[in-house]
Design a protein around this motif. Structure first.
Motif, PDB file in Angstrom:
ATOM      1  N   UNK A 167       0.855  -1.189   0.000  1.00 33.41           N
ATOM      2  CA  UNK A 167       0.000   0.000   0.000  1.00 33.41           C
ATOM      3  C   UNK A 167       0.888   1.235   0.000  1.00 33.41           C
ATOM      4  N   UNK A 168       0.664   2.115  -0.957  1.00 36.11           N
ATOM      5  CA  UNK A 168       1.477   3.313  -1.123  1.00 36.11           C
ATOM      6  C   UNK A 168       0.578   4.532  -0.989  1.00 36.11           C
ATOM      7  N   UNK A 169       0.726   5.301   0.074  1.00 32.56           N
ATOM      8  CA  UNK A 169      -0.088   6.503   0.258  1.00 32.56           C
ATOM      9  C   UNK A 169       0.565   7.672  -0.466  1.00 32.56           C
ATOM     10  N   UNK A 170      -0.298   8.556  -1.048  1.00 34.45           N
ATOM     11  CA  UNK A 170       0.204   9.653  -1.885  1.00 34.45           C
ATOM     12  C   UNK A 170      -0.417  10.992  -1.507  1.00 34.45           C
ATOM     13  N   UNK A 172      -2.692  13.999  -0.989  1.00 38.99           N
ATOM     14  CA  UNK A 172      -3.937  14.456  -1.610  1.00 38.99           C
ATOM     15  C   UNK A 172      -4.242  13.708  -2.901  1.00 38.99           C
ATOM     16  N   UNK A 173      -3.291  12.906  -3.397  1.00 43.24           N
ATOM     17  CA  UNK A 173      -3.524  12.114  -4.603  1.00 43.24           C
ATOM     18  C   UNK A 173      -4.001  10.704  -4.284  1.00 43.24           C
ATOM     19  N   UNK A 174      -4.318  10.450  -3.032  1.00 43.86           N
ATOM     20  CA  UNK A 174      -4.895   9.171  -2.679  1.00 43.86           C
ATOM     21  C   UNK A 174      -3.855   8.104  -2.398  1.00 43.86           C
ATOM     22  N   UNK A 175      -4.086   6.907  -2.905  1.00 45.46           N
ATOM     23  CA  UNK A 175      -3.202   5.785  -2.599  1.00 45.46           C
ATOM     24  C   UNK A 175      -3.243   4.767  -3.727  1.00 45.46           C
ATOM     25  N   UNK A 176      -2.210   3.942  -3.755  1.00 40.42           N
ATOM     26  CA  UNK A 176      -2.133   2.805  -4.671  1.00 40.42           C
ATOM     27  C   UNK A 176      -2.000   1.536  -3.850  1.00 40.42           C
ATOM     28  N   UNK A 177      -2.633   0.461  -4.320  1.00 43.26           N
ATOM     29  CA  UNK A 177      -2.435  -0.857  -3.739  1.00 43.26           C
ATOM     30  C   UNK A 177      -1.852  -1.737  -4.829  1.00 43.26           C
ATOM     31  N   UNK A 187      -6.897   4.465  -5.581  1.00 48.87           N
ATOM     32  CA  UNK A 187      -8.043   5.007  -4.857  1.00 48.87           C
ATOM     33  C   UNK A 187      -7.797   6.485  -4.604  1.00 48.87           C
ATOM     34  N   UNK A 188      -8.733   7.349  -4.988  1.00 46.26           N
ATOM     35  CA  UNK A 188      -8.529   8.788  -4.766  1.00 46.26           C
ATOM     36  C   UNK A 188      -8.697   9.144  -3.294  1.00 46.26           C
ATOM     37  N   UNK A 189      -8.090  10.244  -2.907  1.00 45.48           N
ATOM     38  CA  UNK A 189      -8.341  10.786  -1.570  1.00 45.48           C
ATOM     39  C   UNK A 189      -9.763  11.319  -1.518  1.00 45.48           C
TER      40      UNK A 189
END
Length: 255
Positions: A167-170, A172-177, A187-189
């Motif tokens: 899981x990679x949090x980004x 205000x750009x959300x996250x990637x799994x 997944x968007x924020x």
């Protein structure tokens, strides 16, 4: 706190000093404590884009590897463990211990052990200024874990760390799994009135881990985890950490 507020029996193995003032926030959670003359404390300075610099002000004593292994052995089969040091407080160099799976035909596909990786990566200079960096020793410690959660800026320059779920949090750009051999899940924020962004990534990683442990599909788990992170930043400190049901309701509301 997210697990406890979701009705999941919860234990924290942690380390702090006799003057620690926040135990009332942890009511309902079993605390296994290692004593220390101090506690880990940071100074966070946020920039306009949401990034931050950190300075280590004080660090708690390490948690002995034997204490960690003993606590994990006590857990009943089917339990989940999320390893989340803040500044390398988990002592030792061996791979992190795993709880016992439930014996069943075909095995138990749910994740049983994960890590919020940032506390393993942090380094600091004489002034306490924090930087992050991967090493072969850190990769070795992650071996066998089912889920790793980290911020985008904490990704290594070379190969990604090996795990069934990354899981990679980004911000205000959300996250990637990311999962080996599977399409990435973006997944968007979710919209939020930001009051205190500290800990949002931790809440996302913990929520995702708990939801996958409960058997939720990864797309659904990621969206609910994003909602949990959005709720958490709308209050100061840990006051806004939600339950999984509250995060689920927020995720449906924002569709």
């Amino acid at each position: 706190m997210l697990a406890r507020r979701s009705g999941i029996p919860t234990t924290i193995l942690t380390v702090f000093d006799d003057g620690f003032p926040h135990l009332s926030l942890l009511r309902g959670i079993r605390i296994e404590r290692v004593r220390s003359p101090g506690r880990t404390r940071f100074e966070n300075t946020y920039r306009a884009d949401g990034s931050r610099t950190q300075r280590l002000l004080d660090r708690a004593s390490p948690i002995p590897g034997a204490a960690l292994r003993a606590e994990v052995r006590r857990l009943p089969p089917g339990s989940a463990v999320l390893h989340a040091p803040v500044a390398g407080e988990l002592d030792g160099a061996a791979p992190l211990p795993l709880p016992r799976r439930i014996a069943r035909d075909g095995g138990d596909p749910r994740p049983r052990a994960g890590a919020i990786v940032q506390g393993f990566l942090r380094r600091w200079d004489a002034s306490g200024r924090i930087s992050t960096g991967w090493s072969p020793e850190v990769r070795k410690r992650m071996a066998g874990l089912d889920l790793l959660s980290l911020a985008e800026e904490e990704l290594p320059a070379g190969d990604l760390p090996a795990a069934p779920v990354l899981a990679v949090t980004r911000g205000v750009r959300g996250a990637l799994v990311l999962r080996p051999g599977r399409p990435e899940v973006a997944v968007p924020a979710l919209p939020a009135r930001a009051v205190d962004p500290t800990g949002a990534g931790d809440v996302f990683g913990a929520a995702l881990f708990l939801l996958l442990w409960r058997g939720a599909p990864v797309h659904r788990a990621a969206r609910i985890a994003a909602a949990a992170a959005a709720i958490s930043i709308e209050s100061v400190g840990v006051e806004g950490v939600p339950s999984l049901s509250e995060a689920t309701a927020r995720a449906h509301q924002e569709r």
